[in-house]
Structures are given as C-alpha cells and as structure tokens.
Design a protein around this motif. Structure first.
Motif, short mmCIF file in Angstrom:
data_model
loop_
_atom_site.label_atom_id
_atom_site.label_comp_id
_atom_site.label_asym_id
_atom_site.label_seq_id
_atom_site.Cartn_x
_atom_site.Cartn_y
_atom_site.Cartn_z
N ILE A 1 0.78 -1.41 0.04
CA ILE A 1 -0.03 0.41 -0.06
C ILE A 1 0.65 1.33 -0.27
CG2 ILE A 1 -1.73 1.49 2.04
CD1 ILE A 1 -2.87 -1.22 2.47
N THR A 2 1.59 1.10 1.15
CA THR A 2 3.00 2.31 0.95
C THR A 2 3.55 2.61 -0.29
OG1 THR A 2 3.64 1.55 3.59
CG2 THR A 2 4.65 3.24 2.15
N ALA A 3 4.23 1.69 -1.19
CA ALA A 3 4.23 1.97 -2.24
C ALA A 3 3.31 2.49 -3.52
CB ALA A 3 4.71 0.21 -3.24
N PHE A 4 2.41 1.68 -3.58
CA PHE A 4 1.04 2.52 -3.87
C PHE A 4 0.64 3.85 -3.39
CE2 PHE A 4 -3.47 3.47 -5.15
CZ PHE A 4 -3.27 2.89 -6.61
N VAL A 5 0.88 4.06 -2.61
CA VAL A 5 0.50 5.67 -2.51
C VAL A 5 1.37 6.44 -2.64
CG1 VAL A 5 0.17 7.65 -0.77
CG2 VAL A 5 -0.75 5.70 -1.04
N GLY A 6 3.49 6.07 -2.04
CA GLY A 6 3.87 6.69 -2.32
C GLY A 6 4.45 7.10 -4.39
N PHE A 7 4.75 6.26 -4.85
CA PHE A 7 4.49 6.03 -5.85
C PHE A 7 3.43 7.30 -7.03
CE2 PHE A 7 3.15 5.03 -10.49
CZ PHE A 7 4.54 4.58 -11.42
N ASN A 8 2.43 7.28 -6.62
CA ASN A 8 1.02 8.04 -7.59
C ASN A 8 1.23 9.49 -6.93
OD1 ASN A 8 -1.03 6.57 -8.52
ND2 ASN A 8 -0.99 5.75 -6.56
N LEU A 9 2.25 9.81 -5.78
CA LEU A 9 2.68 11.37 -5.37
C LEU A 9 3.72 11.85 -5.85
CD1 LEU A 9 1.91 13.33 -3.12
CD2 LEU A 9 3.55 11.91 -1.30
N THR A 10 4.50 9.96 -6.27
CA THR A 10 5.75 10.70 -6.99
C THR A 10 5.46 11.43 -8.05
OG1 THR A 10 7.19 9.69 -5.75
CG2 THR A 10 8.12 10.62 -7.75
N PHE A 11 4.66 10.03 -9.06
CA PHE A 11 4.41 10.61 -10.63
C PHE A 11 3.52 11.15 -11.40
CE2 PHE A 11 7.98 7.01 -10.09
CZ PHE A 11 8.86 8.02 -10.70
N LEU A 12 2.00 11.37 -10.92
CA LEU A 12 0.98 12.29 -10.79
C LEU A 12 1.99 13.83 -10.77
CD1 LEU A 12 -1.69 10.23 -8.80
CD2 LEU A 12 -1.43 10.50 -11.37
N PRO A 13 2.48 14.30 -10.24
CA PRO A 13 2.46 15.36 -9.98
C PRO A 13 3.48 15.52 -11.92
CG PRO A 13 2.58 14.84 -7.79
CD PRO A 13 2.69 13.63 -8.87
N GLN A 14 4.46 14.47 -11.51
CA GLN A 14 4.78 14.62 -13.06
C GLN A 14 4.55 15.03 -14.33
OE1 GLN A 14 7.64 12.02 -13.16
NE2 GLN A 14 8.49 12.75 -10.21
N PHE A 15 3.23 14.91 -14.54
CA PHE A 15 2.07 14.49 -15.60
C PHE A 15 1.79 16.01 -15.28
CE2 PHE A 15 1.04 10.02 -15.04
CZ PHE A 15 1.26 10.01 -16.46
N LEU A 16 1.24 16.27 -14.61
CA LEU A 16 1.06 17.61 -14.29
C LEU A 16 2.29 18.57 -14.99
CD1 LEU A 16 -1.80 18.07 -11.50
CD2 LEU A 16 -1.74 18.08 -13.76
N ALA A 17 3.65 19.11 -13.99
CA ALA A 17 4.88 19.69 -14.70
C ALA A 17 4.87 19.34 -16.49
CB ALA A 17 5.36 19.31 -13.79
N GLY A 18 4.58 18.59 -16.99
CA GLY A 18 5.45 18.00 -17.76
C GLY A 18 4.35 18.74 -18.94
N TYR A 19 3.11 18.41 -18.32
CA TYR A 19 2.19 19.13 -19.48
C TYR A 19 1.95 20.82 -19.45
CZ TYR A 19 -1.83 19.57 -21.41
OH TYR A 19 -3.71 19.95 -22.81
N LEU A 20 2.10 21.22 -17.93
CA LEU A 20 2.96 22.79 -18.56
C LEU A 20 3.66 22.59 -18.84
CD1 LEU A 20 1.05 23.00 -14.30
CD2 LEU A 20 0.28 23.93 -16.90
N GLY A 21 4.31 22.34 -18.76
CA GLY A 21 6.12 22.15 -20.14
C GLY A 21 7.04 22.29 -19.54
N MET A 22 7.02 21.48 -18.18
CA MET A 22 8.45 21.28 -17.44
C MET A 22 9.61 20.53 -18.27
SD MET A 22 9.88 20.36 -13.77
CE MET A 22 11.29 19.60 -13.22
N PRO A 23 10.77 20.70 -18.93
CA PRO A 23 11.47 20.17 -19.62
C PRO A 23 12.26 18.64 -19.01
CG PRO A 23 12.43 21.76 -19.16
CD PRO A 23 11.38 21.80 -18.76
N ARG A 24 12.22 17.92 -19.45
CA ARG A 24 13.08 16.58 -18.28
C ARG A 24 14.57 17.15 -18.69
NH1 ARG A 24 12.85 11.22 -22.22
NH2 ARG A 24 14.31 10.35 -20.61
N ARG A 25 15.41 16.23 -17.77
CA ARG A 25 17.12 16.12 -18.06
C ARG A 25 17.99 17.19 -17.35
NH1 ARG A 25 17.79 12.26 -23.04
NH2 ARG A 25 17.69 10.16 -21.36
N TYR A 26 16.86 18.20 -16.91
CA TYR A 26 16.91 19.87 -16.35
C TYR A 26 17.59 19.21 -14.69
CZ TYR A 26 16.60 21.76 -20.90
OH TYR A 26 17.51 21.97 -22.28
N TRP A 27 18.80 20.18 -14.22
CA TRP A 27 18.68 19.81 -13.11
C TRP A 27 18.34 21.40 -12.40
CZ3 TRP A 27 21.32 23.19 -15.45
CH2 TRP A 27 22.27 24.74 -14.57
#
Lengths: 549, 226
Positions: free
Chosen positions: A438-464
């Motif tokens: 259950i922790t993995a499921f929660v942690g996973f969603n919290l990690t990667f769902l926001p990245q969909f939004l960030a990406g859609y808003l235009g945040m490029p990958r591979r920058y520090w």
C-alpha cells in the motif's frame, strides 16, 4: 505408476516442517553457489545482483529528487546531474528492469511450472549470470571513472564525438549484459518448447509462461540489434569510424532508428513479464480461471509482435518523415488493444471471484491501476500533434515510470511475495507485506502524478534546475519518492529476515494451482520426486482440489 | 515405469540413455540443442541485420560513391575467398554426415579440412586488408584516407561498413574454426558416436550460417556496381 502418484500431492503433515533435503541445503560451499547449474540457485544469484543494482540506481534517483526539491541547481552541479540520470537510467533499464522478472522469477518458476527438472541449458544459464555480472561490473567501473553524461539512450553524435565521459566502458557493459539477455531468452524458448510435462499442452500452460515466451522472443530478436548498434557506436568513438558522423554524410538519425528498434521492444521486455505475474496472481487470489485464457495468451504474443513495429514514435520530433510518423502513430495505437484486453480480462476474472487481499494480490491490483494510467497516457504520446507539445517533458517521464515502476516493479514485487514461500520455504509477516504494497502505491502516485502536470505545463526533463512555478509539484514528487524509498527498503528487510526466521510455509500456502505448488517448499534440487503429469486445464480449481485430496 | 524415467543421482547427471538429466533421452536432447542453435542463429540474423540496414541506407543515399568505392576492392581475391568458404561448408556437411554414421575419425578429418579452409580465407582476407592499408583505404583512427574523386567522404562510409562487416564476419569465422577444431579432437576420440552427435549438427548449422553471411557480403561489397 498411476496418475495420482505422478502428481506429487502435498500431505498436510509436511506443512509444519521444512523438507529434510532441498535445493538450499543440498550443499553450502561457495563453489556450490558460484558454479551451480540449478536454475533455482541461479535465480537467487540474479536476485542478489539485481538488488544491488536497484539500490545504486535508487540512490541516484533519490539524489536527483533532492536536487529538484528547489528550483535552483544547488545540491549538485549540472554535470553531476547529467551523470546521475544516466546512471539511474542505464542501471535501472539494463541491470534491473530487463533482468528482473525473467532472470529471477522466470528462472526460478519456469522449469517448475512446466514440470521440468531444470532449464534446457543449465550451464548456459550460469554463463548468463556471469555475463550479467561482468557487464554490470564494467558499468560500475564507468561510474568510478566519473560516470557518463549521455543519458541512457547514448544518442549520437554527442556520445561519439563530444561527450568527455566514460561512454566506452558503459557501452561495453551494456553490450556484455545483452548477451546475458539473449542467452536467457534462448534458454526459456527452448525450455518451453521441449521440457513441458506430459499432458501440459500449449493451451494448458500458465499465462506466466506465455508472457515469458513472448518476452523471450523479444529478448532474442531485439537485443542483437542493440548489440550491433552499440558496437558501431563504440567503433565510431574508438576507431573514428564515422557511421553516424554527419561530416562524412553519416546519419545520426540512423542511430536512433537502430537504437529504438531495440529499445521500444525492450519496453515490452520490461512490462510483459509483469503482466504474466499479474495473470498468475489474479487467478490465484480470486480463485478463478483467468477470464478468456486464450485471448490473454495471444495478447502477449501480439504485444511482442506490435512492439517491433512502433519504434518510430520515439522520433516524432527528431526529423523523420511525417508520413513515417503517421504510420508509427497509427501502429502505436494498436498496442493499446492487446494491453486493454489484458486489463479487461483481469478485471473480469475478479468479478464474482473469491478474492483474498493478500500481499501479492495488493501488488497485482496496484499494477492493474497504475498500468492502466501508464497505458492510457501512452496514447497521448502516440498522438502526433500532442507529442510535439509533450516530447522531452516530465509527462514522458511520468508515463514511462507508470509503466516500468508502477507496472513492472509492482509486478516484480508481487511475484517475489507470491513465490517467496516457494523460494525460501517460509512466510513473511503478512501485515508488513500489505503495508509495503500500500505504501508503494501511495508513494508512487505521489511521485509521478504531479510529473504529468509539470510536464503538461511544460517542464522539460533532464534539467537540474527549473522555473520556480513548478516547485510545488516537484516538492510533492520528492516527498512521494521518499515514501517510495521506504516502501522498497522495507521488503528487503522483512524478506531477508523471513528467509531464515519466517514461519514454515508448506508446499502451497496460497492454495494456488500450478505445478510449482505441488512440490515441497523449498523444492528439492530436481524439483519433483516423480515427473508430474497434467490432466487438467490451467487454473482449474476442481482439478487442483483433486490433486490435494 | 514410463520411458521418461529420470536418474536418481543429484546434480546434472546423465541418465542411462546418455542424455543430460533434464531430458528424457538423446533424441529429446538433440531436438533441444538444435532448436537452441536455430534460435541463436535468429539472433545472429538480427545482429548482422543492423549492419545490413546501415549499408542499405547509405548505399541508397550515396549510390554513386558506393559504386566507385566498390571498384577498389579486389574482385579476384574476393571471388577466391567465396569459393574457399563454399567448399568449407561442403566439408562441414560431410563431417555432419560422417558423425551421423558414427565415423568419428572421418568426422575429425572433414572438420579439420573445414578449419584449414577457414584459415585460408582469413589469410586471404588479411592480404586484402593489408593492400587496403597500403592504398590508404583504411579509415582507422588517424590513418590517412585517400580516395580519388569528389566522393571521398561517402567512400569512407563505404569502407567503414566494409571493414566492420567483413571484420565481424571474420570474427565469427574464427570462432567457428575454434569450434570445429574442438569438435574434431572430440570426435577423433569417439565422443559423438551412438547418436550423441547433436553438437556436431549444431556447430554445422553455425558454420553454414557464417558462410551464408559471406554470400550476402560478397555481392554487396565486391560485385555492386561492376
């Protein structure tokens, strides 16, 4: 010898104690491990090695997430960040995800599920492990030399002409480990063809076997293309041959074509085995036959075949012809069909099933949910127009992590928990398993769902570093990654503990079907006291009950 | 008791039929060995396929340059080498046949001839490479590359492909020579008698594959544009 005797039943009296002799206590010398040809021991060798690579790659991910906690590049330098994501990608893809389920669970379970004594080529299996460790060592050596900054894709001409990092030794490491993949796939194909028990026809095979067969086809047919591509890259970098050098008229895009001709099918190497595990888990924990068995079996093969025809969708904006893009886009949509068949059929299997939410099942349900999101967002990226907007953003990062981490790692952990009583002969503490799932499921969603939004808003990958408006999403992501880290570390502790101290499991703690559950846990070196004989369909419970009686 | 009865001895013992423990009998083991080799050859096709793809792409882009560059290869020695390799395949076929009939010494002889022909091929190839080096057609690291005419760069691509593809082929041939020499020694001692000749057949398949690759390389590099 009558039928019942040739189907080793599981006497309840054995449940309390481990069998006197099994593959783990057969011998205790180092030699008996490092020169073993027993598929079960080799599976454990792989388990230990890929865990090491997973931890190193995980630390790299954690450092990246810490860097991305703030918009400024403050924790590490840009150069270091490049090396971190390359390290993370290379190790996770080639030294964890690709070998994970095939070499550990496949090696352990395939011969037993087939009723065989071992794989067809046991020595080749051991060679495969040595190649893997050799390749891994070369790659880690590059890390000591300062790392690589090309990204896991090694795009030319950067990797051949410009990068000042340890490209050659990394490429050599991946090249060598590729032969490990090929030998494993070859071994599985031949084993599945030739070592099925009497009565175990193709359509009686567990679906895990079907998916491993499809995976092996990809391993055998795609990996050599990666090998030659990396060889050409190394020749260009070392000898100055200019295959991809635009100055000579060479075409860097050719590298991308060759690379993705392997690497897109490789994506299916990284998900098909997880699908196979989930089919087993869903059947076992809802106590039903998998709905539409044949369709699920063929959908694995369909994914393997389509997988070879869609590589161009990685190159929509790389300058390939728009007409080629059109075709690749349409073909990419096709992959959704067999994938959806699987999801719908698992769901239909659950319907009116006698469901128990044990740890493996929680992982399986997590897989189904996360894979569905990962798969559907894949359709976004297969759309030519939308892909122009989303290419190289965090949307892509989130998409493939949903497939590979949400899918494959969940499937892997589910499978590990499912077969752990067979591997170790012991049970882990159930609440700890459920907590981790259950922790993995929660942690996973919290990690990667926001990245969909960030990406859609235009945040490029591979920058520090990144624009400040993305910070909230990145903080959520880093928080999620920390939770995920805990969820992955915890099983490492309690599984290791249970390996020696856990409660004795007995031959079939899940009351699952399948030949591997009809032999003692841990199994004897030769798996079965007498060669089993199959008289019923896969997942047939009345049949299993008869076997137990 | 069923015929599939397995030996009781632990480890990877051999059953009374002589087959490895996971197989029922020698015929079973043979079918697995051959399927394994065919699968391996499928990976080899894809391995070479990557290079052939590169060749097709550049040959399409730079047809003129490739035609000119191909003219600089030695048609005579290339042709001789093709003949040598085809004959070696015949020798291997004879070895496989002899092994099937249980004639170990004859198998060894044919394998040895095949290895010798392989060595001739490598020697001729080395001679050709040396000539290319002298004519500055070897684009290796800092070696000078001199090619007359306006297509020097693209011709360099041609020679890149030529050296890598024939080089990888030669490497495969060297591995094949090693294999057949080992098998020659083993079959001399009668290792493959009594239906245990599956390794001979599998290595035979490999040898023919390496030969077949050359059958494609020869027209692509030597005959194209003549």
């Amino acid at each position: 010898m009558n039928n019942i005797a040739s189907m080793p039943a599981s006497p309840p009296a054995e449940a309390a104690r481990l069998p006197a002799r099994h593959y783990l206590n057969e011998a205790h010398t180092l030699r008996s491990w490092f020169l073993t040809t027993d598929h079960k021991r080799i599976a454990l060798l792989f388990l230990a090695s890929i865990t090491v690579f997973f931890l190193i790659a995980g630390v790299a991910a954690l450092l990246m997430r810490l860097e991305l906690l703030t918009p400024e590049g403050d924790l590490v330098q840009a150069e270091t960040y490049n090396r971190l994501f390359t390290l993370h990608g290379v190790l996770m893809v080639w030294f964890f995800l690709i070998p994970s389920i095939p070499t550990v669970l496949g090696n352990f379970a395939i011969p037993m599920m087939l009723g065989a004594r071992d794989l067809a080529f046991p020595r080749l299996n051991l060679i495969s492990w040595y190649l893997f460790v050799g390749g891994g060592t070369l790659t880690l050596y590059s890390l000591i030399k300062g790392g690589v900054d090309t990204g896991w894709t090694f795009y030319t001409p950067y990797s051949t002409l410009y990068s000042n990092s340890a490209v050659l030794s990394t490429v050599a490491g991946v090249f060598v480990s590729g032969f490990s993949s090929i030998l494993t796939g070859l071994n599985f194909i031949v084993t599945i063809h030739t070592l099925r028990a009497r009565g175990l026809t193709w359509f009686r095979l567990p679906l895990f076997i079907w998916s491993m067969y499809a995976t092996s086809l990809i391993l055998v047919l795609a990996t050599p293309v990666l090998a030659i591509t990396l060889l050409l890259l190394a020749m260009e970098r070392f000898f100055g041959f200019g295959f991809f050098d635009p100055r000579l008229g060479g075409d860097p895009l050719l590298f991308q074509h060759l690379f993705w001709f392997y690497s897109h099918p490789a994506v299916y190497i990284m998900i098909l085995p997880g699908m196979g595990v989930v089919s087993e888990l869903v059947a076992a924990f809802s106590r039903r036959r998998v709905f539409g068995y044949k369709v699920v079996a063929f959908s694995s093969l369909a994914i393997a075949v389509y997988g070879f025809l869609v590589w161009g969708h990685h190159m929509f904006v790389a300058g390939q012809s728009p007409y080629a893009g059109l075709v690749f886009s349409a073909l990419s949509y096709l992959v959704a069909i067999p994938s959806a068949i699987k999801v719908f059929n698992w769901t239909a299997t659950l319907y009116k099933g006698d469901i128990s939410l044990d740890t493996p099942m929680l992982y399986a349900l997590g897989f189904i949910g996360l894979f569905t999101i990962g798969g559907l967002t894949g359709l976004f990226l297969a759309a030519l127009g939308l892909d122009v907007h989303l290419t190289d953003t965090y949307f892509v990062v989130a998409h493939f992590h949903f497939i590979m981490v949400g899918g494959m790692v969940m499937g892997y952990l589910g499978g590990i928990h499912y077969w752990w009583p067979k591997i170790s002969g012991r049970l882990y503490t159930e609440w700890m398993g459920r907590f981790s799932a259950i922790t993995a499921f929660v942690g996973f969603n919290l990690t990667f769902l926001p990245q969909f939004l960030a990406g859609y808003l235009g945040m490029p990958r591979r920058y520090w570093a990144y624009a400040p408006e993305y910070q909230v999403l990145n903080v959520m992501s880093t928080l999620g990654a920390s939770i995920l880290g805990v969820a992955y570390a915890f099983p490492l502790i309690y599984l290791t503990w249970s390996f020696w101290k856990g409660q004795v499991a007995g031959p079939n703690p899940w009351e699952a079907t399948g030949l591997e559950w009809r032999t003692p846990s841990p199994p004897p070196t030769h798996n079965f006291e007498t060669p089993p004989r199959v008289t019923g369909e896969a997942y047939e419970r009345s049949h299993a009950a008869r076997g137990e009686a | 008791m069923r015929p599939a009865a397995k030996p009781e001895a632990p480890g990877l013992g051999r059953s009374e039929t002589g087959a490895a423990g996971q197989f029922a009998d020698l015929e079973h083991e043979r079918s697995a060995s051959l399927l394994g080799m065919w699968t391996f050859l499928a990976t080899e096709v894809l391995f070479f396929g990557g290079m052939f793809t590169g060749y097709i792409v550049y040959r399409t882009f730079y047809a003129e340059a490739f035609r000119e560059a191909g003219g600089h290869l030695d048609l005579f020695w290339g042709g001789v080498n093709t003949a040598v390799l085809l004959v070696s395949s015949a020798a291997v076929a004879m070895a496989v046949r002899a092994a099937g009939q249980g004639r170990g010494k004859s198998t060894a002889g044919w394998f040895f001839s095949a290895a010798a022909l392989g060595a001739v091929f490598i020697a001729i190839k080395a001679h050709e490479y040396t000539r290319d080096y002298r004519e500055h057609l070897m684009p290796l690291r800092d070696l000078p590359f001199r090619f007359p005419g306006p297509h020097a760069d693209q011709a360099r691509l041609f020679f890149n492909l030529y050296f890598v593809m024939t080089g990888v082929h030669a490497l495969h041939l060297l591995i094949g020579m090693g294999l057949v020499l080992v098998l020659a020694a083993l079959s001399w001692r009668g290792r493959f008698s009594g239906g245990r000749d599956a390794p001979v057949e599998a290595v035979g398949l490999y040898w023919h594959f390496v030969d077949a690759v050359w059958v494609f390389l020869y027209p692509l590099f030597y005959l194209m544009g003549r």
